[in-house]
Design an enzyme around this catalytic site. Sequence first.
Site, mmCIF file in Angstrom:
data_model
loop_
_atom_site.group_PDB
_atom_site.id
_atom_site.type_symbol
_atom_site.label_atom_id
_atom_site.label_comp_id
_atom_site.label_asym_id
_atom_site.label_seq_id
_atom_site.Cartn_x
_atom_site.Cartn_y
_atom_site.Cartn_z
ATOM 1 N N GLY A 9 -17.654 -10.582 9.413
ATOM 2 C CA GLY A 9 -16.995 -11.880 9.448
ATOM 3 C C GLY A 9 -15.774 -11.933 8.533
ATOM 4 O O GLY A 9 -14.747 -12.526 8.887
ATOM 5 N N THR A 10 -15.884 -11.310 7.397
ATOM 6 C CA THR A 10 -14.767 -11.330 6.450
ATOM 7 C C THR A 10 -13.533 -10.682 7.069
ATOM 8 O O THR A 10 -12.414 -11.192 6.939
ATOM 9 C CB THR A 10 -15.177 -10.594 5.144
ATOM 10 O OG1 THR A 10 -16.341 -11.243 4.621
ATOM 11 C CG2 THR A 10 -14.067 -10.625 4.115
ATOM 12 N N HIS A 33 -24.652 -9.791 11.504
ATOM 13 C CA HIS A 33 -25.859 -9.813 10.650
ATOM 14 C C HIS A 33 -26.400 -11.220 10.417
ATOM 15 O O HIS A 33 -27.455 -11.383 9.805
ATOM 16 C CB HIS A 33 -25.639 -9.058 9.335
ATOM 17 C CG HIS A 33 -24.787 -9.732 8.308
ATOM 18 N ND1 HIS A 33 -25.324 -10.359 7.204
ATOM 19 C CD2 HIS A 33 -23.455 -9.860 8.185
ATOM 20 C CE1 HIS A 33 -24.351 -10.845 6.448
ATOM 21 N NE2 HIS A 33 -23.202 -10.551 7.020
ATOM 22 N N THR A 44 -12.169 4.155 15.036
ATOM 23 C CA THR A 44 -13.167 4.544 16.047
ATOM 24 C C THR A 44 -14.292 3.513 16.081
ATOM 25 O O THR A 44 -14.793 3.092 15.041
ATOM 26 C CB THR A 44 -13.731 5.951 15.714
ATOM 27 O OG1 THR A 44 -12.619 6.843 15.706
ATOM 28 C CG2 THR A 44 -14.751 6.405 16.745
ATOM 29 N N CYS A 60 -22.436 -14.748 -1.703
ATOM 30 C CA CYS A 60 -21.266 -14.140 -2.330
ATOM 31 C C CYS A 60 -20.913 -14.835 -3.639
ATOM 32 O O CYS A 60 -20.201 -14.297 -4.446
ATOM 33 C CB CYS A 60 -20.067 -14.204 -1.400
ATOM 34 S SG CYS A 60 -20.450 -13.593 0.216
HETATM 35 N N1 PLP Z 1 -17.903 -17.052 6.972
HETATM 36 C C1 PLP Z 1 -19.054 -17.688 6.738
HETATM 37 C C2 PLP Z 1 -19.159 -19.141 7.057
HETATM 38 C C3 PLP Z 1 -20.139 -17.012 6.193
HETATM 39 O O1 PLP Z 1 -21.281 -17.656 5.967
HETATM 40 C C4 PLP Z 1 -20.005 -15.625 5.906
HETATM 41 C C5 PLP Z 1 -21.105 -14.887 5.290
HETATM 42 O O2 PLP Z 1 -21.978 -15.457 4.655
HETATM 43 C C6 PLP Z 1 -18.781 -15.001 6.196
HETATM 44 C C7 PLP Z 1 -17.752 -15.747 6.720
HETATM 45 C C8 PLP Z 1 -18.571 -13.543 5.933
HETATM 46 O O3 PLP Z 1 -19.260 -12.771 6.880
HETATM 47 P P1 PLP Z 1 -19.614 -11.246 6.585
HETATM 48 O O4 PLP Z 1 -20.749 -11.258 5.613
HETATM 49 O O5 PLP Z 1 -20.003 -10.683 7.903
HETATM 50 O O6 PLP Z 1 -18.399 -10.608 6.035
#
Ligand code: PLP
Length: 392
Positions: free
Chosen positions: A71-72, A200, A236, A324
């Site tokens: 997601g990041t 995940h 890849t 985080c």
């Molecule tokens: N955006 C939101 C709303 C999230 O809750 C998270 C992870 O907790 C992320 C982005 C980041 O996702 P990733 O852990 O896959 O990098």
Amino acid sequence: MKTIYVDNNATTQVAPEVLESMLPFFKDLYGNPSSIHFFGGQVTRHINVAREKVAALLGCDPMEIVFTSCGTEGDNFSIRGVLEAYPMKKHIITTKVEHPAVKNTCEYLAKRGYFLTELSVNKEGMLNLDELRESIREDTGIVSIMYANNETGVIFPIEEIGQIVKEHNIIFHVDAVQAVGKIPVNLKNSTIDLLTLSGHKLHTPKGIGAQFIRRGTKIRPFVIGGHQEKGRRGGTENVPYIVGLGTACELAMKNIEKENVYVRRLRDKLENSLLANTPNARLNGRKTMRLPNTSNLSFEYVEGEAILLHLSELGICASSGSACTSGSLEPSHVLRAMGVPFTAAHGSVRFSLSIYNTEEEIDYIIEQTPPIIKTLREISPFGRKELKESLK
Ligand code: PLP
């Protein structure tokens, strides 16, 4: 000791079906999808099937899906990729309650010449859409707003927001990492240009995500390299994980409605019982328009971290906010933006459930939590003094 996992907004258990579907790609089907030979070609076919499954869950065209690592990455890709494609646009609109993947990306850009507007939220965690209307400028390049908040579960009215954004022809990015798989998200006839998801959070292993890019949206690649993903993301392909994400989306599509009912019932039981049986407890975030699995509760005059450690000793895994940011003693930026009083923000605990939780587990949490809070209040001089004051 049995593990009771109620931290599913941090990450989820890998679904057995997901793992099963991934295994052949660690062993026999290890070809590189970019290779010309048949061995690579058969792998490409599986990637395309996975792409179709992700697209089916989201109601978009498979060609609008790009696989990412998480997601990041998707959040960075969206925001930085759009701003790079529109070099004259120097203004970003986001909210005060975004995940660090968006928040820190925007703040990074603000230190490098971009102007940033962070929309505020009220005490229920909701946005004021007039503030959004008033914030839009000639040079606004992107509006990036989350679908659902990771800490409180509050869902934003994304299509209403999108209507405002599109009246001004601005690119609209939605971080849907917490929404996809938990509530229906449909991109057909939607105002969303870019949407980020992460595997995940919906029962794949960590390390895979997907990015929806509406056909025709101007965006520069973030990971520059080979021609993979039609030149939109170099590197890849992570084949086993892409296949796993496809399976997870297929499962979500099949089960989302019945899972919602099940998870919501357990969540409500937990929440109602803890609020009723613990003095000075409160719900953070609005009660309705909320993810069915999330409950963010504050137990005033105790430290959330202390509660979590006591729960952890009993095998109960919860969280005090986003994974985080936990580990820092600062109260959560989300709760601060909502104006949650300091004494309550410090005592916040997030329970986030999944389909794998059982009634017995919820009953155990209901039984164990109030005595923990009571003991902590008794041994904390801060808790005793403040509690006495508030009960006067
Ligand atoms: N955006 C939101 C709303 C999230 O809750 C998270 C992870 O907790 C992320 C982005 C980041 O996702 P990733 O852990 O896959 O990098």
